[in-house]
Design a protein around this motif. Structure first.
Motif, PDB file in Angstrom:
ATOM      1  N   UNK A   1      93.694  72.412  14.941  1.00  0.00           N
ATOM      2  CA  UNK A   1      94.096  73.014  16.211  1.00  0.00           C
ATOM      3  C   UNK A   1      94.018  74.535  16.132  1.00  0.00           C
ATOM      4  N   UNK A   2      94.475  75.105  15.014  1.00  0.00           N
ATOM      5  CA  UNK A   2      94.413  76.555  14.837  1.00  0.00           C
ATOM      6  C   UNK A   2      92.971  77.052  14.793  1.00  0.00           C
ATOM      7  N   UNK A   3      92.108  76.336  14.088  1.00  0.00           N
ATOM      8  CA  UNK A   3      90.698  76.724  14.014  1.00  0.00           C
ATOM      9  C   UNK A   3      90.041  76.648  15.392  1.00  0.00           C
ATOM     10  N   UNK A   4      90.325  75.587  16.135  1.00  0.00           N
ATOM     11  CA  UNK A   4      89.746  75.450  17.469  1.00  0.00           C
ATOM     12  C   UNK A   4      90.227  76.571  18.385  1.00  0.00           C
ATOM     13  N   UNK A   5      91.500  76.920  18.272  1.00  0.00           N
ATOM     14  CA  UNK A   5      92.041  78.021  19.076  1.00  0.00           C
ATOM     15  C   UNK A   5      91.368  79.339  18.705  1.00  0.00           C
ATOM     16  N   UNK A   6      91.184  79.569  17.417  1.00  0.00           N
ATOM     17  CA  UNK A   6      90.522  80.800  16.967  1.00  0.00           C
ATOM     18  C   UNK A   6      89.071  80.841  17.434  1.00  0.00           C
ATOM     19  N   UNK A   7      88.395  79.721  17.388  1.00  0.00           N
ATOM     20  CA  UNK A   7      87.005  79.662  17.847  1.00  0.00           C
ATOM     21  C   UNK A   7      86.923  79.952  19.340  1.00  0.00           C
ATOM     22  N   UNK A   8      87.848  79.378  20.127  1.00  0.00           N
ATOM     23  CA  UNK A   8      87.858  79.663  21.572  1.00  0.00           C
ATOM     24  C   UNK A   8      88.114  81.137  21.832  1.00  0.00           C
ATOM     25  N   UNK A   9      89.040  81.735  21.084  1.00  0.00           N
ATOM     26  CA  UNK A   9      89.335  83.161  21.260  1.00  0.00           C
ATOM     27  C   UNK A   9      88.121  84.017  20.903  1.00  0.00           C
ATOM     28  N   UNK A  10      87.434  83.660  19.823  1.00  0.00           N
ATOM     29  CA  UNK A  10      86.234  84.403  19.442  1.00  0.00           C
ATOM     30  C   UNK A  10      85.118  84.225  20.474  1.00  0.00           C
TER      31      UNK A  10
END
Length: 120
Positions: free
Chosen positions: A42-51
């Motif tokens: 979930x954290x990785x997906x959130x970071x990818x969306x932010x990037x």
């Protein structure tokens, strides 16, 4: 003989209990690892969306800058008066003032430079 049978049964029962305790501990550890993996995903997906959002904003800004440059080049080449004005030296302080203009809040106050002096 009954005593030997009872001791053998008790030893097997203890091993079975120990195996059950180990299995329960392993299942709890696996569940904790899966929970951690889900949280990390979930954290990785959130970071990818932010990037991705940041990259979209950077791309939009680059497109906007390129459009302004293109407009400036067109104005510079097609209008003699603007071309002459653009060839003049920029007064000291103006470039810094433009850089300090608020980027996102047009209502924000910006320091307006005093007397514009053209450098030598």
């Amino acid at each position: 003989m009954a005593l030997v049978g009872w001791l053998a049964y008790d030893g097997q029962s203890s091993r079975a209990d120990l195996a059950e305790v180990r299995q329960t501990a392993a299942e709890e550890a696996a569940e904790a690892a899966m929970t951690t993996a889900d949280w990390q995903r979930t954290q990785f997906e959130s970071a990818i969306r932010a990037l991705d959002d940041r990259q979209d904003a950077l791309d939009a800004a680059a497109d906007w800058i390129e459009a302004r440059r293109s407009e400036l080049e067109t104005m510079e080449s097609s209008d003699g008066e603007e071309s002459e004005w653009l060839d003049r030296p920029m007064p000291d302080g103006i470039a810094d003032w433009v850089r300090r203009l608020p980027n996102e809040d047009p209502a924000a106050d910006a320091d307006v430079p005093g007397d514009a002096v053209v450098s030598d």
